[in-house]
Scaffold this active site. Structure first.
Site, PDB file in Angstrom:
ATOM      1  N   ASN A  60      36.766  72.863  35.135  1.00 58.73           N
ATOM      2  CA  ASN A  60      36.826  72.667  36.584  1.00 58.73           C
ATOM      3  C   ASN A  60      35.441  72.430  37.173  1.00 58.73           C
ATOM      4  OD1 ASN A  60      39.707  73.335  36.759  1.00 58.73           O
ATOM      5  ND2 ASN A  60      39.013  75.355  36.145  1.00 58.73           N
ATOM      6  N   ASP A  91      25.158  66.850  47.806  1.00 55.97           N
ATOM      7  CA  ASP A  91      24.446  67.461  48.930  1.00 55.97           C
ATOM      8  C   ASP A  91      23.078  67.990  48.491  1.00 55.97           C
ATOM      9  OD1 ASP A  91      23.617  68.790  51.198  1.00 55.97           O
ATOM     10  OD2 ASP A  91      25.493  69.883  51.469  1.00 55.97           O
ATOM     11  N   ASP A 105      41.055  71.038  35.988  1.00 53.95           N
ATOM     12  CA  ASP A 105      41.665  70.832  34.683  1.00 53.95           C
ATOM     13  C   ASP A 105      43.163  71.135  34.751  1.00 53.95           C
ATOM     14  OD1 ASP A 105      42.040  73.654  34.340  1.00 53.95           O
ATOM     15  OD2 ASP A 105      40.125  73.850  33.291  1.00 53.95           O
ATOM     16  N   HIS A 141      29.713  65.276  55.184  1.00 47.67           N
ATOM     17  CA  HIS A 141      28.616  66.071  54.635  1.00 47.67           C
ATOM     18  C   HIS A 141      29.017  67.538  54.541  1.00 47.67           C
ATOM     19  CE1 HIS A 141      24.322  67.738  55.197  1.00 47.67           C
ATOM     20  NE2 HIS A 141      24.550  67.498  53.919  1.00 47.67           N
ATOM     21  N   TYR A 174      38.562  80.249  43.062  1.00 51.61           N
ATOM     22  CA  TYR A 174      39.887  80.011  43.652  1.00 51.61           C
ATOM     23  C   TYR A 174      39.839  80.114  45.178  1.00 51.61           C
ATOM     24  CZ  TYR A 174      41.922  80.579  38.940  1.00 51.61           C
ATOM     25  OH  TYR A 174      42.249  80.450  37.618  1.00 51.61           O
TER      26      TYR A 174
END
Length: 142
Positions: A132, A64, A30, A22, A112
């Protein structure tokens, strides 16, 4: 091979999805994403697209519900067009996640930074603009 597990999901990816707890996050990256340099755990899936992987993962993977943004995409710059693939992601997620309304957005370099903390990154050959996608794992409810 097993029944009910899509063939697109490699044994390594299924194992990773099972090991996640969790709040853990996985990135479907990508082909331009710096996955190898950012990943704690790198899973190669070069011949596949993110929508194809998402279609196989989302029936098995609870998002979630305890967070506002269980599905996160990279924020757009001022002149960026809205990526067409985002609507595909919404269409794939909604049937399995009734509380899903929309994505959370993360600025590129924050995305990132978040990737450095992700449980795993799945590197695909996807060429979609801003394709992404981060998925935050929830709990299976009985």
């Amino acid at each position: 091979m097993l029944r009910g597990i899509p063939a697109i999901l490699s044994p390594e990816l299924v194992k990773t999805l099972m090991e996640m707890g969790h709040g853990d996050e996985i990135i479907l990256a990508d082909g331009n994403f710096p996955a190898a340099s950012l990943a704690k755990r790198l899973i190669r899936s070069d011949g596949h697209t993110i929508p194809d992987l998402l279609q196989a993962i989302i029936p098995l993977f609870p998002l979630d519900h305890a967070t506002q943004g269980p599905a996160i995409v990279m924020a757009l710059l001022p002149n960026d067009p809205t990526p067409e693939v985002w609507e595909t992601y919404r269409t794939l997620i909604k049937p399995y996640e009734s509380t899903f309304t929309d994505f959370a957005f993360e600025e590129r370099f924050s995305f990132y930074d978040r990737a450095l903390q992700a449980f795993a990154i799945v590197a695909t050959g996807d060429r979609s603009f801003k394709g992404n996608l981060i998925l935050k794992k929830g709990v299976v409810r009985s």
